[in-house]
Design an enzyme around this catalytic site. Structure first.
Site, PDB file in Angstrom:
ATOM      1  N   GLN A 228       0.823  -1.213   0.000  1.00 54.64           N
ATOM      2  CA  GLN A 228       0.000   0.000   0.000  1.00 54.64           C
ATOM      3  C   GLN A 228       0.855   1.260   0.000  1.00 54.64           C
ATOM      4  OE1 GLN A 228      -2.839  -2.157   3.176  1.00 54.64           O
ATOM      5  NE2 GLN A 228      -3.305  -0.002   2.974  1.00 54.64           N
ATOM      6  N   ARG A 375      -8.574  -0.858   7.792  1.00 51.18           N
ATOM      7  CA  ARG A 375      -9.565   0.036   7.201  1.00 51.18           C
ATOM      8  C   ARG A 375      -9.955   1.156   8.168  1.00 51.18           C
ATOM      9  NH1 ARG A 375     -14.389  -1.703   3.016  1.00 51.18           N
ATOM     10  NH2 ARG A 375     -14.581   0.352   2.151  1.00 51.18           N
ATOM     11  N   CYS A 376      -8.934   1.776   8.722  1.00 53.10           N
ATOM     12  CA  CYS A 376      -9.228   2.914   9.595  1.00 53.10           C
ATOM     13  C   CYS A 376      -7.967   3.740   9.778  1.00 53.10           C
ATOM     14  CB  CYS A 376      -9.752   2.466  10.942  1.00 53.10           C
ATOM     15  SG  CYS A 376      -8.519   1.863  12.078  1.00 53.10           S
ATOM     16  N   GLU A 745     -13.099   4.500   4.707  1.00 50.74           N
ATOM     17  CA  GLU A 745     -13.208   3.615   5.858  1.00 50.74           C
ATOM     18  C   GLU A 745     -14.358   3.957   6.801  1.00 50.74           C
ATOM     19  OE1 GLU A 745      -9.315   4.676   6.847  1.00 50.74           O
ATOM     20  OE2 GLU A 745      -9.888   6.064   8.426  1.00 50.74           O
TER      21      GLU A 745
END
Ligand code: CDP
Length: 791
Positions: A228, A375-376, A745
């Site tokens: 990522q 996802r945060c 998110e």
């Protein structure tokens, strides 16, 4: 006909600008099977690497015998920790300034830890050779939870660290302790709650993997990897392996999901690089599902002890809590340097809370390391889950309706910019409006009547609300850095002579649709149709330095850089237009896609004509070409808001609960691509549903991982996932160039509390205050039948 002066010459939505739900351009290759993932990369002479992992959670390594593995035909290299140590690579730094073993030399500290690896002609030979390695272990008592970690006589997990006398990884605190204590002294009611947000795993469809290719003739190292954040990896490889950064090229091709799992550098990557250097061949490593689930970055695993000070009429006076995190064997959170427990202190940002105090402590345990932002934004999911569970418990303790309690405490529109009790400055929002839209959509008052009727018949209906704002877009360089590198982002734009453009961004898509939406930002700024723009990312030799994609930072940061670089292009194009139109620059006006002469609207030139002039007819003294770059350091985070409401029915006979309806109201500022935004929200709500009712990754008393495969660790399918009814509110971010806030998110962060609050609301007549996630049927059944909390 000429467009009216000052009107938009082009219909922005039709050419794929802001607000256009243009289909995702990347799907053309994904749905035809033409994606290009790391597994698709095949280089001449390529070898294959497999990793031998520890079967034990805590054990001293007495010996490793690799002779049988070396004897297997086709084996090219067997690498042990001792060999890595000779190159100073047995240990590596983590993103939290700790160290992590690349290959174990002294002890194994969690089940699944990397012990050795084999490079062979094919992956099957490599796997067989791993099985032929004989490791003699001396078992040590494992520590599988934070309580055991601090119990008297607990074995020391990190005896490798000088000065480390206990199992505490970090301590941290924030807020105003004295002010908070004073507020609690004045409270009419103090509401308390203990919670655990369990370990969960981001579980991307594509596991980790790499092809490392060290060319010993040129000294250049090329690594194809599913990351990522390829630019951070390049910097990390330069620092860890002490290779010159200009001779390192990281390529992240198509990435099959990341969700935070693909931010860190894992031992497998270091091994693949070292093996390529040692064999002078390209080396491919593709992790299997169990490898991914048992050794790569998990999310959450945080305990909370909380208290809220309240007045009888429902005003929050103060909050305080203690958070304990289970870090596993190495402190490897992916988080900004300053914040030892991520942005947990962003909790309560949407409520008008005068004062608060948070303490936090992280423990080493014999579990896989991680603490990644699944996802945060750096542990914001835990923050918002705890916040919304505490809000519901407080409303119940006051005997107040949960919607009304929120109404009394949400920050009002006229309070922005709003300073939170823990020091953040939220940018904008219309929280009460979002809540009201949600309540109207679900039919709140009618549901309460229905619920009361159902209770008379022994049926358990429940309604749960979750309202939250979260910090997206880390972040401004004053506050945010990773390993010292500031969290800005970047974009480079080249407009070719015919007006077609290439945008290169520092962000790295993993399925979010950047190739589609980032072109839309350029279209909005320049009027070049989105179909005439390609977006490139993921190759450190060919894209500007970026901090990567996680924490929903792409739109807030790289998206802003994209708007800014397009504006630089427009500024130069204006000079070219003045030259072509033979007027001074001050007399040139802009409308989408076209410059025209003020007062003579029909005399104009298109952006494409300006592009051609940049290469063929520039004014004297002007540098040819039409390209530029921008690095964007955001002044603040963006603060989207969400209101999620679920209604459920719990079956008292089985403990199974079904979602009746789910309403979502999201305000992420200006929406670039409304279809993609809705997809992001639905995906997040699906993950939230899975976290709340089915996903469970835990360890038994011996430190064996339960949930190391996808038969035990469940992924939600379309079958059980509820339908979602979505609504929108648009409050632009005042500091983002196009008013957009992050959204990727929000639903995964805010969603879990809506489901859990709904089940707890259904069980309210039983007196149960809390069931820890996941709300599995046996837990719900037990709580419903005993009236006892389940942790
Ligand atoms: O960093 P990440 O891409 O995961 O999250 P994001 O910036 O929130 O964006 C997720 C996707 O939604 C991207 O394709 C964005 O361009 C898109 N988006 C949008 O269309 N409008 C917004 N206001 C925010 C995001």
């Amino acid at each position: 006909a000429e467009p009216a002066a000052g009107s938009r010459a082009l219909d922005e939505v039709k050419i794929g600008g802001l607000g256009s739900s243009r289909p995702r351009v990347e799907d053309a290759r994904f749905i035809r099977g033409r994606g290009n993932y790391v597994e698709d990369v095949t280089l001449p002479g390529m070898l294959h690497m497999e990793i031998l992992r520890s079967p034990l959670a805590h054990a001293r390594i007495k010996s490793i015998d690799t002779s049988a593995a070396w004897a297997i035909p086709g084996v090219k290299l067997v690498l042990t920790g001792e060999m890595a140590a000779q190159r100073n690579l047995a240990w590596m730094p983590t993103l939290s300034y700790d160290t992590q073993a690349v290959l174990a030399t002294d002890k194994v500290r969690f089940q699944g830890q990397e012990v050795a690896c084999v490079v062979a002609e094919d992956p099957y030979i490599a796997k067989d050779a791993c099985d032929a390695i004989v490791v003699e272990y001396e078992a040590l008592p494992p520590i599988v939870n934070p309580e055991q970690a601090v119990a008297p006589g607990a074995p020391l997990i990190r005896d490798d660290k000088s000065g480390q006398a206990d199992n505490i990884a970090y301590q941290w605190e924030v807020g105003d302790k004295d002010g908070t204590d004073a507020a609690f002294a004045k409270a009419d009611v103090v509401s308390k709650l203990r919670l655990h947000y369990p370990r969960s795993h981001p579980s991307p469809i594509e596991n980790c993997g790499a092809v490392a290719d060290f060319n010993n003739a040129t000294g250049k190292l090329t690594v194809y990897m599913t990351s990522q954040a390829p630019h951070i990896v390049r910097a990390a490889v330069a620092l860890i392996a002490e290779l010159p950064e200009h001779l390192i090229r990281i390529i992240s091709p198509d990435v099959g999901g990341g969700f935070g799992n693909k931010v860190p550098v894992y031992p497998g990557y270091v091994c693949a690089i070292l093996c390529s250097i040692l064999t002078a061949k390209p080396v491919k490593w593709i992790e299997d599902n169990t490898g991914n689930l048992s050794s790569t970055g998990f999310g959450r695993d945080m305990y909370l002890d909380s208290e809220m000070a309240l007045t009888n009429d429902g005003k929050i006076l103060a909050v305080r809590y203690h958070a304990t995190t289970d870090q596993g064997a190495f402190f490897a959170d992916a988080q900004p340097t300053k914040f030892k427990i991520g942005l947990v202190h962003s909790s309560f940002a949407c409520y008008d809370v005068p004062v608060g105090h948070i303490t936090a402590q992280g423990m080493y345990t014999n579990k896989a390391p991680g603490g990644v932002a699944y996802r945060c934004s750096f542990r914001v999911t835990e923050a918002m889950f705890f916040q919304e569970r505490m809000i519901q418990a407080a409303a119940d303790d006051l005997g107040m309706d949960q919607a009304e309690f929120r109404r009394r405490n949400l920050v009002r529109d006229d309070q922005f910019p709003y300073r939170t009790p823990f020091g953040f400055l939220t940018d904008s929002g219309q929280y009460l409006k979002c809540l009201q839209i949600g309540l109207d959509a679900i039919g709140y008052d009618d549901f309460l009547v229905e619920q009361a009727e159902a209770r008379k018949q022994g049926r358990l209906l429940g309604i749960g609300i979750s309202t939250m704002t979260e910090p997206l877009g880390a972040g401004n360089s004053r506050e945010y850095d990773i390993l010292g590198i500031k969290m800005f982002d970047s974009a480079e734009l080249r407009v070719h002579p015919t007006g077609k453009a290439v945008l290169k961004i520092g962000a790295q898509t993993q399925g979010q649709g950047h190739e589609t939406t980032f072109a839309q930002i350029v279209t909005h700024e320049l009027g070049i149709p989105a179909t005439d723009i390609v977006v490139e990312h993921g190759d450190t030799d060919h894209t500007p330095f970026g901090m990567g994609t996680y924490a929903s930072r792409s739109t807030p940061v790289a998206g802003a850089a994209t708007a800014m670089v397009a504006r630089k292009i427009r500024a130069k194009a204006r000079k070219l237009a003045a030259h072509l139109l033979e007027v001074s620059e001050e007399d040139v006006e802009w409308e989408l896609g076209r410059f025209f002469v003020r007062g003579a609207e029909s005399r104009g030139v298109t952006i494409q004509e300006c592009a051609m002039a940049a290469y063929s007819n520039m004014p004297d003294g002007m540098e040819p070409g039409l390209e530029n770059n921008a690095y964007y350091d955001p002044p603040n985070l963006t603060w989207p808001f969400a209101c999620y409401i679920a209604t459920v029915e719990v079956d008292p006979e089985t403990g199974v609960w079904d979602v009746l309806r789910f309403v979502g109201v999201d305000d992420c500022g200006v929406r670039i691509n409304p279809m993609i935004v809705e997809g992001q929200i639905m995906g997040g709500l699906t993950e939230a549903y899975a976290m709340s009712n089915m996903q469970f990754q835990t360890y038994d008393a011996d430190g064996n991982l339960v949930g190391a495969n996808y038969m035990d660790y469940l992924l939600p399918t379309a079958w059980e996932t509820p339908g979602f009814e979505l609504h929108e509110v648009v409050t632009p971010s005042p500091h983002h160039p196009i008013g957009a806030k992050g959204v990727g998110e929000c639903a995964a962060v805010g969603g879990p509390a809506a489901y859990v609050n709904a089940v707890m609301n259904a069980l309210r007549p039983t007196g149960v205050r809390n069931i820890d996630m996941p709300l599995l049927p046996d837990r719900v059944w037990h709580a419903a039948h005993t009236g006892q909390d389940v942790s």
